[in-house]
Design a protein around this motif. Structure first.
Motif, PDB file in Angstrom:
ATOM      1  N   LEU A 295       0.795  -1.222   0.000  1.00 36.81           N
ATOM      2  CA  LEU A 295       0.000   0.000   0.000  1.00 36.81           C
ATOM      3  C   LEU A 295       0.830   1.275   0.000  1.00 36.81           C
ATOM      4  O   LEU A 295       0.264   2.364  -0.028  1.00 36.81           O
ATOM      5  CB  LEU A 295      -0.934   0.006   1.221  1.00 36.81           C
ATOM      6  CG  LEU A 295      -1.941  -1.152   1.294  1.00 36.81           C
ATOM      7  CD1 LEU A 295      -2.785  -1.050   2.549  1.00 36.81           C
ATOM      8  CD2 LEU A 295      -2.830  -1.184   0.062  1.00 36.81           C
ATOM      9  N   THR A 296       2.157   1.163   0.062  1.00 29.38           N
ATOM     10  CA  THR A 296       3.009   2.352   0.041  1.00 29.38           C
ATOM     11  C   THR A 296       3.952   2.282  -1.147  1.00 29.38           C
ATOM     12  O   THR A 296       4.302   1.201  -1.631  1.00 29.38           O
ATOM     13  CB  THR A 296       3.831   2.476   1.337  1.00 29.38           C
ATOM     14  OG1 THR A 296       4.630   1.298   1.503  1.00 29.38           O
ATOM     15  CG2 THR A 296       2.923   2.651   2.530  1.00 29.38           C
ATOM     16  N   VAL A 297       4.378   3.449  -1.611  1.00 30.27           N
ATOM     17  CA  VAL A 297       5.320   3.566  -2.722  1.00 30.27           C
ATOM     18  C   VAL A 297       6.508   4.387  -2.246  1.00 30.27           C
ATOM     19  O   VAL A 297       6.348   5.553  -1.850  1.00 30.27           O
ATOM     20  CB  VAL A 297       4.664   4.232  -3.960  1.00 30.27           C
ATOM     21  CG1 VAL A 297       5.675   4.350  -5.093  1.00 30.27           C
ATOM     22  CG2 VAL A 297       3.448   3.444  -4.398  1.00 30.27           C
ATOM     23  N   ASP A 298       7.705   3.770  -2.270  1.00 28.96           N
ATOM     24  CA  ASP A 298       8.946   4.441  -1.858  1.00 28.96           C
ATOM     25  C   ASP A 298       8.844   5.002  -0.443  1.00 28.96           C
ATOM     26  O   ASP A 298       9.329   6.103  -0.155  1.00 28.96           O
ATOM     27  CB  ASP A 298       9.306   5.568  -2.841  1.00 28.96           C
ATOM     28  CG  ASP A 298       9.544   5.036  -4.241  1.00 28.96           C
ATOM     29  OD1 ASP A 298       9.959   3.866  -4.353  1.00 28.96           O
ATOM     30  OD2 ASP A 298       9.304   5.784  -5.209  1.00 28.96           O
ATOM     31  N   LEU A 309      -7.987   0.664   5.994  1.00 30.16           N
ATOM     32  CA  LEU A 309      -7.961  -0.709   5.505  1.00 30.16           C
ATOM     33  C   LEU A 309      -6.797  -1.484   6.105  1.00 30.16           C
ATOM     34  O   LEU A 309      -6.948  -2.650   6.492  1.00 30.16           O
ATOM     35  CB  LEU A 309      -7.863  -0.698   3.980  1.00 30.16           C
ATOM     36  CG  LEU A 309      -7.716  -2.061   3.300  1.00 30.16           C
ATOM     37  CD1 LEU A 309      -8.936  -2.923   3.569  1.00 30.16           C
ATOM     38  CD2 LEU A 309      -7.491  -1.887   1.809  1.00 30.16           C
ATOM     39  N   GLN A 310      -5.626  -0.861   6.194  1.00 32.93           N
ATOM     40  CA  GLN A 310      -4.472  -1.534   6.786  1.00 32.93           C
ATOM     41  C   GLN A 310      -4.717  -1.887   8.251  1.00 32.93           C
ATOM     42  O   GLN A 310      -4.391  -2.985   8.707  1.00 32.93           O
ATOM     43  CB  GLN A 310      -3.230  -0.655   6.655  1.00 32.93           C
ATOM     44  CG  GLN A 310      -1.962  -1.317   7.175  1.00 32.93           C
ATOM     45  CD  GLN A 310      -0.801  -0.358   7.251  1.00 32.93           C
ATOM     46  OE1 GLN A 310      -1.007   0.833   7.493  1.00 32.93           O
ATOM     47  NE2 GLN A 310       0.404  -0.852   7.046  1.00 32.93           N
ATOM     48  N   ALA A 336      -3.354  -2.149  -5.785  1.00 30.52           N
ATOM     49  CA  ALA A 336      -2.374  -1.244  -6.395  1.00 30.52           C
ATOM     50  C   ALA A 336      -3.067  -0.110  -7.142  1.00 30.52           C
ATOM     51  O   ALA A 336      -2.579   1.028  -7.164  1.00 30.52           O
ATOM     52  CB  ALA A 336      -1.459  -2.027  -7.334  1.00 30.52           C
ATOM     53  N   ARG A 337      -4.200  -0.392  -7.760  1.00 29.88           N
ATOM     54  CA  ARG A 337      -4.955   0.667  -8.449  1.00 29.88           C
ATOM     55  C   ARG A 337      -5.479   1.687  -7.439  1.00 29.88           C
ATOM     56  O   ARG A 337      -5.459   2.904  -7.704  1.00 29.88           O
ATOM     57  CB  ARG A 337      -6.107   0.048  -9.227  1.00 29.88           C
ATOM     58  CG  ARG A 337      -6.861   1.030 -10.119  1.00 29.88           C
ATOM     59  CD  ARG A 337      -7.997   0.336 -10.833  1.00 29.88           C
ATOM     60  NE  ARG A 337      -8.689   1.228 -11.748  1.00 29.88           N
ATOM     61  CZ  ARG A 337      -8.384   1.378 -13.019  1.00 29.88           C
ATOM     62  NH1 ARG A 337      -7.374   0.676 -13.541  1.00 29.88           N
ATOM     63  NH2 ARG A 337      -9.065   2.205 -13.800  1.00 29.88           N
ATOM     64  N   LEU A 338      -5.942   1.225  -6.300  1.00 30.13           N
ATOM     65  CA  LEU A 338      -6.395   2.156  -5.265  1.00 30.13           C
ATOM     66  C   LEU A 338      -5.225   2.958  -4.700  1.00 30.13           C
ATOM     67  O   LEU A 338      -5.375   4.143  -4.378  1.00 30.13           O
ATOM     68  CB  LEU A 338      -7.092   1.386  -4.140  1.00 30.13           C
ATOM     69  CG  LEU A 338      -8.388   0.656  -4.506  1.00 30.13           C
ATOM     70  CD1 LEU A 338      -8.907  -0.119  -3.308  1.00 30.13           C
ATOM     71  CD2 LEU A 338      -9.442   1.634  -4.993  1.00 30.13           C
ATOM     72  N   ARG A 339      -4.077   2.310  -4.569  1.00 32.62           N
ATOM     73  CA  ARG A 339      -2.899   3.004  -4.040  1.00 32.62           C
ATOM     74  C   ARG A 339      -2.436   4.110  -4.972  1.00 32.62           C
ATOM     75  O   ARG A 339      -2.051   5.200  -4.532  1.00 32.62           O
ATOM     76  CB  ARG A 339      -1.784   1.985  -3.821  1.00 32.62           C
ATOM     77  CG  ARG A 339      -0.459   2.563  -3.347  1.00 32.62           C
ATOM     78  CD  ARG A 339       0.638   1.541  -3.571  1.00 32.62           C
ATOM     79  NE  ARG A 339       0.790   1.252  -5.002  1.00 32.62           N
ATOM     80  CZ  ARG A 339       1.442   0.180  -5.477  1.00 32.62           C
ATOM     81  NH1 ARG A 339       1.968  -0.703  -4.658  1.00 32.62           N
ATOM     82  NH2 ARG A 339       1.548   0.007  -6.791  1.00 32.62           N
TER      83      ARG A 339
END
Length: 686
Positions: A295-298, A309-310, A336-339
């Motif tokens: 759910l996180t990017v970098d 949700l987490q 991933a689309r929601l993220r």
């Protein structure tokens, strides 16, 4: 897109447009693929190639899809198979080469150039397994070597499997081989044994009782199979849901109850939770790390909606179920689309994706977690169906007629029947859908007779209603509405009135089934309660599955069930069965937990009750016929009770209660006599 009608999608054309079963797939016939292979391989016969194609793709739609792909790119058969969109085509090529084909060749891996089995996909191309592992490899934080399988240590850094096995925190000296390795099993006195030296034998599992390959438990010292090693159940002593470590399937025991001495156990190096055999991260910590990566990017901060949700997923009762659910490819793609979504998250984001059971489950999870607001999905599906059916009509007059019938007649009447907090049932959804589909089918037949809705005659209507594929009852409802709204004139169609339930009603069978459910402990409490409510209180299946726990109350030791305006007191032993059901009810969803669901019969999706088809299958399995049992019970009750009492107690309308009383020819004067004979409270005169 072939005939323009609203039907079930059976296949798709070369442009990806949906086609029904009757529409041709752009002329793609499997015979064309067979002829192409025979042309490339003259030594092979048509029967051999057709037989191989039938073995690889059993369904005709899959064979047509393979034909379409090969006709677009014939080179897929002669070496470019790595670009094949379907893995079945690779199996087809493999079977052909095994049968002696020389021109048809297996593809080479586009990365290493070796002629290997390319069954894994990277960047739209299929590669071999070594290249796939190399592409997915990540550098280890300790040795620096890129390896495909990595874990995370207590600091959250990636560690390869070799370094993890060499970690002093997880290594012990094996008492058999003397090597310093991770302990796999232990002797009765606690001596460690590595995975290479652990005993493997066939025997009877001490938990499930089946004879299969077993190993000795490290703490219990008893044999158990691989299935029971991963088994989770509610402990028979402490009543917590945890991995089963001893006992039986009927009376399982968790680690804490098996060995209460904390010195015999290890703790998770991240959260410090004990009662496990190693110091590696527990499943809940593994779930938290997996969600953080997903759910996180970098290392960016989570969105507030995804943070909810987490939190919901990391606090589930069974983290192993959540890990299996998150491991699905479709779940990864949707999350991933929601993220990566820019802007607020809503139902419209998921509506852009093709509908599937996985998408529906993820939507229910997000609604239960509070990420998305609640909405009636069946109502949205009906609105989408009506909108697509109206937009598909080429004639503006037909669009206006169908819009009025679907939106202002069917959907409006359906919403008026519902309470503000009531959702559309599955049967109501099916009824409205059938009416819309029947109206569309009738309008499709009018151009074949060079008619419109305004110019059709009685003869045209009679002829169309006799055609195959036309449901006369549902189409007649549309025609009557069109005549009433002056879209047509001079037409009379028959009405189909309900003639009452089909008999006879077997009272002996009904009471025999009810007695068995009252005293058979082998049947689950949920199935017993659902079956008895139908057999004793004449409730429909839709009413049973929508019962809420708040409708059951315990007042002074009496269990009261509210089906209508007046509650019903449950008699023994049904009252105790209801108590047991309330204490142990739980759903099987990812976010399911005991006591959280408001429904008396929770379903597989969080926040939703069990489906009608699922409950019907469960009741049929234990010998309960819902419709026949309900009709027999209502017939018997209407014989003895007045319509007003039936309406108050069972939640029926007064018209339905009066109809059943007339149908049963019930004489409720005996009920009035019983009321008059009851002792009245004595009054003292002053």
């Amino acid at each position: 897109m072939g005939c323009g009608r609203t039907r079930v999608v059976n296949k798709r054309d070369r442009q990806g447009q949906p086609l029904c079963q009757k529409c041709p797939d752009d002329g793609c016939d499997e015979a064309q693929l067979v002829d192409l292979v025979v042309e490339l391989e003259p030594a092979m016969t048509v029967e051999v190639v057709a037989g191989i194609l039938q073995q690889v793709a059993v369904r005709a739609v899959l064979r047509r899809r393979m034909t379409r792909d090969v006709l677009e790119r014939p080179g897929l058969l002669t070496g470019d198979g790595a670009e094949a969109p379907e893995p079945r085509l690779l199996r087809f090529i493999e079977r052909l080469t095994a049968a002696g084909a020389t021109t048809v060749a297996l593809p080479r891996c586009p990365r290493c150039g070796e002629q290997r089995k390319v069954d894994l996909k990277i960047d739209g191309r299929r590669v071999c397994q070594p290249c796939f592992k190399q592409a997915k490899a990540q550098p280890c934080s300790r040795c620096g070597i890129r390896r495909p399988r990595t874990w995370r240590d207590e600091s959250g850094l990636l560690v390869c499997s070799n370094c993890m096995r060499r970690d002093p925190m997880v290594r012990e000296r094996c008492t058999v081989c003397g090597n310093l390795r991770q302990a796999s099993v232990r002797h009765e006195d606690g001596r460690p044994v590595c995975g290479s030296c652990r005993p493997r034998q066939h025997g009877t599992c001490s938990i499930c009782g089946r004879h299969k390959e077993v190993e000795i438990g490290q703490v219990s010292g008893l044999p158990w199979c691989k299935t029971c090693v991963r088994l989770w159940k509610r402990c028979s002593r402490c009543r917590t849901v945890a991995p089963v470590r001893a006992g039986t399937l009927a009376q399982p025991l968790c680690a804490r109850c098996l060995e209460p001495d904390p010195a015999r156990w290890r703790s998770c190096h991240r959260c410090g939770t004990g009662w496990q055999l190693t110091t590696v991260a527990c499943q809940r910590c593994q779930l938290a790390l997996h969600l953080e990566e997903l759910l996180t990017v970098d290392g960016a901060r989570l969105r507030p909606e995804l943070l909810v949700l987490q939190t919901a997923l990391t606090s589930v009762e069974r983290p192993d179920t959540a890990l299996l659910w998150l491991g699905k490819r479709q779940v990864h793609a949707i999350l991933a689309r929601l993220r990566d979504r820019i802007g607020p998250l809503g139902h419209d984001v998921l509506d852009e994706l093709p509908p599937s059971p996985t998408l529906a489950h993820i939507r229910s999870v997000l609604v239960a977690a509070g990420t998305l607001p609640h909405r009636d999905e069946r109502s949205v599906a009906l609105e989408r169906l009506a909108r697509e059916a109206v937009n598909a009509r080429p004639d503006p007059a037909e669009r206006r007629i169908l819009h009025g019938y679907a939106h202002w007649r069917l959907l409006r009447r359906l919403r008026q029947r519902l309470r503000p907090d009531e959702a559309i049932t599955h049967q109501q959804y099916l009824n409205v859908r059938r009416l819309i589909v029947a109206a569309v089918a009738f309008l499709d037949r009018l151009p074949q007779r060079q008619r419109t809705m305004a110019t059709c005659t009685q003869g045209d209507v009679d002829a169309i209603l006799l055609l195959p594929g036309i449901h006369a009852k549902n189409a007649s409802a549309f025609i009557r509405w069109a005549v009433a709204q002056r879209h047509a004139s001079g037409i009379v169609v028959p009405t189909f009135a309900w003639t009452g339930p089909n008999g006879p009603f077997d009272e002996n069978q009904r009471w025999a089934t009810a007695r068995r459910l009252l005293h058979d402990d082998s049947v689950s409490d949920a199935d017993r309660v659902a079956g008895l409510i139908i057999l004793l209180y004449a409730q429909q299946m839709t009413a049973v599955i929508r019962l809420q726990a708040s409708q059951v109350s315990d007042e002074d030791g009496r269990i009261l069930l509210r089906l209508g305006t007046s509650p019903i007191q449950l008699a023994p032993p049904l009252d105790q069965i209801m108590r047991d059901l309330l204490a142990g009810r739980r759903g099987r969803s990812v976010l399911g937990a005991p006591g959280e669901s408001p429904w008396l019969f929770p379903g597989n999706r969080p926040g939703q009750h069990i489906g009608e088809s699922g409950m019907r299958k469960r009741l049929t399995k234990i010998g309960v016929q819902p419709r026949a049992g309900r009709n027999a019970a209502l017939f018997a009750l209407a014989t003895e009770l007045p319509a007003a009492v039936l309406s108050r107690k069972l939640g029926l309308s007064i018209d339905v209660s009066a109809y059943w009383q007339r149908l049963s020819a019930g004489d409720w004067m005996g009920y009035a006599a019983d009321i008059s004979d009851r002792p009245s409270p004595t009054t003292t005169r002053s």
